[in-house]
Scaffold this motif. Structure first.
Motif, PDB file in Angstrom:
ATOM      1  N   VAL A  11       0.796  -1.248  -0.052  1.00 30.81           N
ATOM      2  CA  VAL A  11       0.114  -0.051   0.145  1.00 30.81           C
ATOM      3  C   VAL A  11       0.744   1.323  -0.213  1.00 30.81           C
ATOM      4  O   VAL A  11       1.657   1.328   0.726  1.00 30.81           O
ATOM      5  N   LEU A  12       0.645   2.338  -0.788  1.00 24.99           N
ATOM      6  CA  LEU A  12       1.386   3.364  -0.930  1.00 24.99           C
ATOM      7  C   LEU A  12       1.039   4.299   0.072  1.00 24.99           C
ATOM      8  O   LEU A  12      -0.127   4.935   0.298  1.00 24.99           O
ATOM      9  N   ASP A  13       2.112   4.683   0.728  1.00 23.16           N
ATOM     10  CA  ASP A  13       1.883   5.783   2.032  1.00 23.16           C
ATOM     11  C   ASP A  13       3.230   6.629   1.760  1.00 23.16           C
ATOM     12  O   ASP A  13       4.056   6.444   2.578  1.00 23.16           O
ATOM     13  N   THR A  14       2.883   7.534   1.074  1.00 18.30           N
ATOM     14  CA  THR A  14       4.069   8.350   0.599  1.00 18.30           C
ATOM     15  C   THR A  14       4.789   9.234   1.614  1.00 18.30           C
ATOM     16  O   THR A  14       5.913   9.304   1.629  1.00 18.30           O
ATOM     17  N   ASP A  15       3.891   9.865   2.758  1.00 14.52           N
ATOM     18  CA  ASP A  15       4.431  10.427   3.616  1.00 14.52           C
ATOM     19  C   ASP A  15       4.885   9.796   5.044  1.00 14.52           C
ATOM     20  O   ASP A  15       5.375  10.356   5.895  1.00 14.52           O
ATOM     21  N   GLY A  16       4.478   8.360   4.903  1.00 16.62           N
ATOM     22  CA  GLY A  16       4.681   7.526   5.939  1.00 16.62           C
ATOM     23  C   GLY A  16       4.086   7.760   7.146  1.00 16.62           C
ATOM     24  O   GLY A  16       4.551   7.420   8.381  1.00 16.62           O
ATOM     25  N   ASP A  17       2.868   8.331   7.407  1.00 15.86           N
ATOM     26  CA  ASP A  17       2.151   8.862   8.394  1.00 15.86           C
ATOM     27  C   ASP A  17       1.175   7.711   8.853  1.00 15.86           C
ATOM     28  O   ASP A  17       0.566   7.676   9.845  1.00 15.86           O
ATOM     29  N   GLY A  18       1.053   6.367   8.057  1.00 16.62           N
ATOM     30  CA  GLY A  18       0.355   5.447   8.578  1.00 16.62           C
ATOM     31  C   GLY A  18      -1.055   5.362   7.859  1.00 16.62           C
ATOM     32  O   GLY A  18      -1.826   4.672   8.086  1.00 16.62           O
ATOM     33  N   ILE A  19      -1.339   6.303   7.099  1.00 17.50           N
ATOM     34  CA  ILE A  19      -2.650   6.337   6.311  1.00 17.50           C
ATOM     35  C   ILE A  19      -2.292   6.178   4.912  1.00 17.50           C
ATOM     36  O   ILE A  19      -1.279   7.134   4.406  1.00 17.50           O
ATOM     37  N   PRO A  20      -2.634   5.136   4.231  1.00 14.62           N
ATOM     38  CA  PRO A  20      -2.280   5.160   2.802  1.00 14.62           C
ATOM     39  C   PRO A  20      -2.982   6.195   1.957  1.00 14.62           C
ATOM     40  O   PRO A  20      -3.824   7.034   2.242  1.00 14.62           O
ATOM     41  N   ASP A  21      -2.050   6.487   0.926  1.00 11.85           N
ATOM     42  CA  ASP A  21      -2.134   7.732  -0.035  1.00 11.85           C
ATOM     43  C   ASP A  21      -3.823   7.633  -0.306  1.00 11.85           C
ATOM     44  O   ASP A  21      -4.560   8.828  -0.328  1.00 11.85           O
ATOM     45  N   GLU A  22      -4.369   6.377  -0.790  1.00  8.39           N
ATOM     46  CA  GLU A  22      -5.637   6.490  -1.284  1.00  8.39           C
ATOM     47  C   GLU A  22      -6.763   7.031  -0.328  1.00  8.39           C
ATOM     48  O   GLU A  22      -7.608   7.757  -0.399  1.00  8.39           O
ATOM     49  N   ASP A  23      -6.343   6.702   1.113  1.00  7.50           N
ATOM     50  CA  ASP A  23      -7.395   6.859   2.021  1.00  7.50           C
ATOM     51  C   ASP A  23      -7.240   8.267   2.312  1.00  7.50           C
ATOM     52  O   ASP A  23      -8.299   9.096   2.696  1.00  7.50           O
ATOM     53  N   GLU A  24      -6.014   8.897   2.508  1.00  7.84           N
ATOM     54  CA  GLU A  24      -5.655  10.471   2.682  1.00  7.84           C
ATOM     55  C   GLU A  24      -6.510  11.282   1.728  1.00  7.84           C
ATOM     56  O   GLU A  24      -7.129  12.279   2.123  1.00  7.84           O
ATOM     57  N   ILE A  25      -6.532  10.680   0.357  1.00  7.18           N
ATOM     58  CA  ILE A  25      -7.059  11.496  -0.726  1.00  7.18           C
ATOM     59  C   ILE A  25      -8.656  11.567  -0.289  1.00  7.18           C
ATOM     60  O   ILE A  25      -9.487  12.517  -0.352  1.00  7.18           O
ATOM     61  N   ARG A  26      -9.124  10.217  -0.091  1.00  2.00           N
ATOM     62  CA  ARG A  26     -10.573  10.089   0.265  1.00  2.00           C
ATOM     63  C   ARG A  26     -10.824  11.073   1.355  1.00  2.00           C
ATOM     64  O   ARG A  26     -12.079  11.552   1.527  1.00  2.00           O
ATOM     65  N   MET A  27      -9.992  11.092   2.520  1.00  2.00           N
ATOM     66  CA  MET A  27     -10.307  11.825   3.643  1.00  2.00           C
ATOM     67  C   MET A  27     -10.306  13.470   3.604  1.00  2.00           C
ATOM     68  O   MET A  27     -10.465  14.359   4.433  1.00  2.00           O
ATOM     69  N   GLY A  28      -9.722  13.855   2.426  1.00  2.00           N
ATOM     70  CA  GLY A  28      -9.488  15.121   2.263  1.00  2.00           C
ATOM     71  C   GLY A  28      -8.009  15.440   2.783  1.00  2.00           C
ATOM     72  O   GLY A  28      -7.985  16.866   2.960  1.00  2.00           O
ATOM     73  N   LEU A  29      -7.164  14.630   3.181  1.00  2.00           N
ATOM     74  CA  LEU A  29      -5.898  15.047   3.547  1.00  2.00           C
ATOM     75  C   LEU A  29      -4.647  15.067   2.344  1.00  2.00           C
ATOM     76  O   LEU A  29      -4.874  14.679   1.396  1.00  2.00           O
ATOM     77  N   ASN A  30      -3.490  15.348   2.773  1.00  2.00           N
ATOM     78  CA  ASN A  30      -2.620  15.347   1.814  1.00  2.00           C
ATOM     79  C   ASN A  30      -1.629  14.468   2.016  1.00  2.00           C
ATOM     80  O   ASN A  30      -1.024  14.089   3.251  1.00  2.00           O
ATOM     81  N   PRO A  31      -1.563  13.463   1.041  1.00  7.09           N
ATOM     82  CA  PRO A  31      -0.826  12.362   0.914  1.00  7.09           C
ATOM     83  C   PRO A  31       0.739  12.549   1.088  1.00  7.09           C
ATOM     84  O   PRO A  31       1.498  11.544   1.365  1.00  7.09           O
TER      85      PRO A  31
END
Length: 77
Positions: A11-31
């Motif tokens: 699973v891609l987690d570009t920033d390594g914060d524990g939230i996958p990029d796809e979910d960050e985008i869905r949640m309105g966060l910055n991957p």
């Protein structure tokens, strides 16, 4: 030859914060911003990372983890 690792479940987690990029985008966060995982987007007392882990909506203060999610065992006697 050596076996290759199974990358089909990576699973891609570009920033390594524990939230996958796809979910960050869905949640309105910055991957690409690891600090947004520790923010509380809806002001309910739970971080975006906690809400992701508990599968609640980080943009809806009525959608939050059980209060037991904040319990910490300090010591067992």
């Amino acid at each position: 030859g050596a076996e290759q690792p199974d990358t089909t479940h990576d699973v891609l987690d570009t920033d390594g914060d524990g939230i996958p990029d796809e979910d960050e985008i869905r949640m309105g966060l910055n991957p690409r911003d690891p600090s947004d995982a520790l923010l509380d987007s809806d002001g309910d007392g739970y971080t975006n990372l906690e809400e992701y882990r508990w599968k609640t909506d980080p943009k809806d203060p009525a959608s939050q983890p059980s209060p037991a999610a904040k319990l910490v065992v300090e010591r067992i006697v």
